[in-house]
Design a protein around this motif. Structure first.
Motif, mmCIF file in Angstrom:
data_model
loop_
_atom_site.group_PDB
_atom_site.id
_atom_site.type_symbol
_atom_site.label_atom_id
_atom_site.label_comp_id
_atom_site.label_asym_id
_atom_site.label_seq_id
_atom_site.Cartn_x
_atom_site.Cartn_y
_atom_site.Cartn_z
ATOM 1 N N THR A 1 -0.730 15.309 7.805
ATOM 2 C CA THR A 1 0.461 15.177 6.869
ATOM 3 C C THR A 1 0.769 13.767 6.614
ATOM 4 O O THR A 1 0.749 13.355 5.737
ATOM 5 N N LEU A 2 0.607 12.947 7.682
ATOM 6 C CA LEU A 2 1.137 11.622 7.591
ATOM 7 C C LEU A 2 -0.215 10.708 7.584
ATOM 8 O O LEU A 2 -0.625 10.459 8.601
ATOM 9 N N ASP A 3 -0.444 10.339 6.438
ATOM 10 C CA ASP A 3 -1.446 9.065 6.106
ATOM 11 C C ASP A 3 -0.796 8.150 5.377
ATOM 12 O O ASP A 3 -1.323 8.034 4.358
ATOM 13 N N THR A 4 -0.482 7.237 6.071
ATOM 14 C CA THR A 4 0.737 6.053 5.383
ATOM 15 C C THR A 4 -0.616 5.470 4.512
ATOM 16 O O THR A 4 -1.561 4.882 5.245
ATOM 17 N N HIS A 5 -0.474 5.019 3.582
ATOM 18 C CA HIS A 5 -0.975 4.129 2.527
ATOM 19 C C HIS A 5 -0.910 2.474 3.145
ATOM 20 O O HIS A 5 -2.115 2.090 3.740
ATOM 21 N N HIS A 6 0.012 1.734 3.114
ATOM 22 C CA HIS A 6 0.159 0.717 3.505
ATOM 23 C C HIS A 6 1.852 0.455 3.705
ATOM 24 O O HIS A 6 2.069 -0.973 3.896
ATOM 25 N N GLY A 7 2.407 1.186 3.649
ATOM 26 C CA GLY A 7 3.830 1.032 3.858
ATOM 27 C C GLY A 7 4.471 0.966 5.415
ATOM 28 O O GLY A 7 5.707 0.948 5.643
ATOM 29 N N GLY A 8 3.661 1.254 6.138
ATOM 30 C CA GLY A 8 4.276 1.386 7.730
ATOM 31 C C GLY A 8 4.902 2.639 7.932
ATOM 32 O O GLY A 8 5.042 3.476 7.177
ATOM 33 N N TYR A 9 5.597 2.448 9.227
ATOM 34 C CA TYR A 9 6.242 3.796 9.711
ATOM 35 C C TYR A 9 7.066 3.539 10.887
ATOM 36 O O TYR A 9 6.880 2.223 11.388
ATOM 37 N N VAL A 10 8.041 4.136 11.053
ATOM 38 C CA VAL A 10 9.025 3.818 12.093
ATOM 39 C C VAL A 10 9.174 5.042 13.175
ATOM 40 O O VAL A 10 9.074 6.258 12.714
ATOM 41 N N LEU A 11 9.599 4.903 14.235
ATOM 42 C CA LEU A 11 10.033 5.788 15.392
ATOM 43 C C LEU A 11 11.629 5.652 15.547
ATOM 44 O O LEU A 11 11.815 4.661 16.203
ATOM 45 N N VAL A 12 12.380 7.054 15.034
ATOM 46 C CA VAL A 12 13.441 6.982 15.345
ATOM 47 C C VAL A 12 13.829 8.341 15.911
ATOM 48 O O VAL A 12 13.453 9.432 15.109
ATOM 49 N N GLY A 13 14.687 8.295 17.142
ATOM 50 C CA GLY A 13 14.995 9.578 17.836
ATOM 51 C C GLY A 13 13.897 10.698 18.065
ATOM 52 O O GLY A 13 14.201 11.887 17.883
ATOM 53 N N GLY A 14 12.648 10.053 18.526
ATOM 54 C CA GLY A 14 11.607 10.909 18.632
ATOM 55 C C GLY A 14 10.675 11.297 17.548
ATOM 56 O O GLY A 14 10.014 12.309 17.679
ATOM 57 N N LYS A 15 11.196 11.010 16.340
ATOM 58 C CA LYS A 15 10.322 11.079 15.188
ATOM 59 C C LYS A 15 9.803 10.045 14.562
ATOM 60 O O LYS A 15 10.423 8.785 14.353
ATOM 61 N N ILE A 16 8.379 10.242 13.723
ATOM 62 C CA ILE A 16 8.077 9.270 13.001
ATOM 63 C C ILE A 16 8.170 9.530 11.852
ATOM 64 O O ILE A 16 8.056 10.515 11.105
#
Length: 422
Positions: free
Chosen positions: A302-317
């Motif tokens: 599902t999650l294949d980020t192009h180049h925008g980064g990602y964050v971890l908040v409350g046990g979720k990406i």
């Protein structure tokens, strides 16, 4: 679920670092994971957007992020004729204090600056698109030292050159040239002299900034080449593990693209998450207690980020995925299991983009039309509370946002803005 379409990579400013012993003044926040420490931020914005603190159109072309240290803002860009990369200092009113040319831009596809500065002990560190590592005195913009790392280490890159933000820790500055001489090098942050270099993997570089992690009382640099995720001893440069079971190698399917790695790792408690666009997809690795090996705990399509980064908040990406170079969905993935909680469009014509977080809030920046969104970290839906749009500037909206002291900073090419969100 996302449809699969292939297109040419559109490269933005790359990603990151993490650990208390690393310089807190660098790419994607003090912990270099996209999460900023600001509190008591606005729960919603006016329809026209939050109050503008300043707007300037003199930043030069670039995809890098602003860095705020004390009462100064540092930002890289291109000079007027786009022949050089420049380091710029602003005050908090958006007034430029000085500009210094420091290096040569990449000469092929998307030459705009990518490197967000790291600042430590009154010095700024940047890496040009041609692989020049440069130390700048932030008081006056004078260059302290400069090493042509691309030439010296015979770097091997893909078609977007070097796209790396420096990792600075202890007395070291890290650069990842890859190629047949070495994979990663550490230079003395005061002199530019080589401290160590790793063995060569014979690989091309990714477009990734390495991070520093700590686990079981030990530190390790986590980086990525085009085909290997690596763990490097930060004291002596020993590559302690590699992981290459991802992308086309893992799926066994032919691809129009090699493993194009544009995102830095996300780390928490011995676990490392990577994901990249073009259906390369994402995976989580578990570090061994001695930091000498990793095992894959789960994978996501599902999650294949192009180049925008990602964050971890409350046990979720949280982040966006790649459908094609112009489109993508916003996703929520469970950190422990990799289970997809949602995959949704941003309504109203926005597409994929970059993301940061602060005060248990998400801030999304649409790379296609310039929408800026305030989003609740709701694992049930992409919950946009407020949004406004940036219309000035040029090129894709690829620069990641920055938050400091209740101010949201963002750029769109030569346009540079600050908004009050507290």
């Amino acid at each position: 679920m996302k449809k699969k379409f292939y297109a040419v990579l559109l490269m933005g400013a790359m990603v990151s670092c993490t650990n208390a012993q690393v310089s807190p003044n660098g790419w994607r926040g003090p912990d270099h994971n996209g999460y900023y420490p600001d509190k008591n931020l606005l729960a919603s914005w006016p329809e026209s957007g939050p109050e503008m603190v300043f707007e300037t159109l003199d930043a030069g072309k670039g995809y890098s992020s602003p860095l705020v240290v004390g009462d100064k803002i540092y930002l890289t860009g291109m000079n007027e004729d786009e022949s050089e990369e420049v380091f710029q200092c602003y005050n908090l009113k958006g007034e430029k204090q000085y500009t210094v040319a420091y290096g040569k831009p990449w000469k092929q596809s998307y030459p705009e600056t990518r490197t967000t500065p790291a600042v430590a002990d009154g010095k700024a560190y940047v890496i040009s698109g041609m692989g020049e590592i440069v130390c700048i005195d932030v008081k006056d913009g004078k260059i302290v030292w400069k090493v042509d790392g691309g030439t010296k280490y015979a770097r091997k890159t893909g078609m977007w050159g070097t796209s790396e933000c420096p990792l600075v820790y202890d007395d070291k500055v890290i650069y990842t040239p890859c190629g047949d001489q070495t994979t990663m090098v550490a230079l003395n942050k005061n002199t530019g002299e080589e401290i160590w270099k790793t063995r060569a993997l014979g690989d091309m570089s990714g477009y990734v900034s390495p991070i520093m992690i700590e686990y079981k009382g030990k530190r390790q640099i986590i980086g990525s080449t085009a085909f290997n995720v690596i763990g490097v001893n930060p004291d002596n440069g020993e590559i302690e593990w590699t992981f290459d079971d991802w992308g086309p190698k893992h799926t066994g399917q032919k691809s129009n693209f090699q493993n194009i790695a544009p995102n830095s790792a996300l780390y928490s408690d011995g676990k490392i998450f990577f994901c990249h666009g073009y259906d390369i997809n994402g995976f989580q690795l578990q570090l061994a207690d001695d930091l000498k090996s990793v095992t894959c705990t789960w994978r996501t399509e599902t999650l294949d980020t192009h180049h925008g980064g990602y964050v971890l908040v409350g046990g979720k990406i949280y982040g966006s995925n790649w459908v094609n170079n112009n489109d993508g969905n916003w996703c929520c993935i469970d950190w422990e299991t990799g289970k997809t909680d949602y995959e949704e469009k941003w309504a109203g014509g926005a597409g994929k983009g970059s993301i940061i977080a602060a005060d248990n809030k998400l801030f999304a920046y649409d790379e296609r039309r310039g929408f800026v969104g305030l989003v609740n970290p709701n694992p049930e839906k992409f919950d946009v509370v407020s949004k406004f749009r940036i219309t000035k500037g040029s090129g894709p909206y690829w620069a990641h946002m920055t938050i400091d002291n209740g101010i949201l900073y963002l750029r769109h090419g030569e346009a540079f803005y600050a908004f009050k969100i507290k």
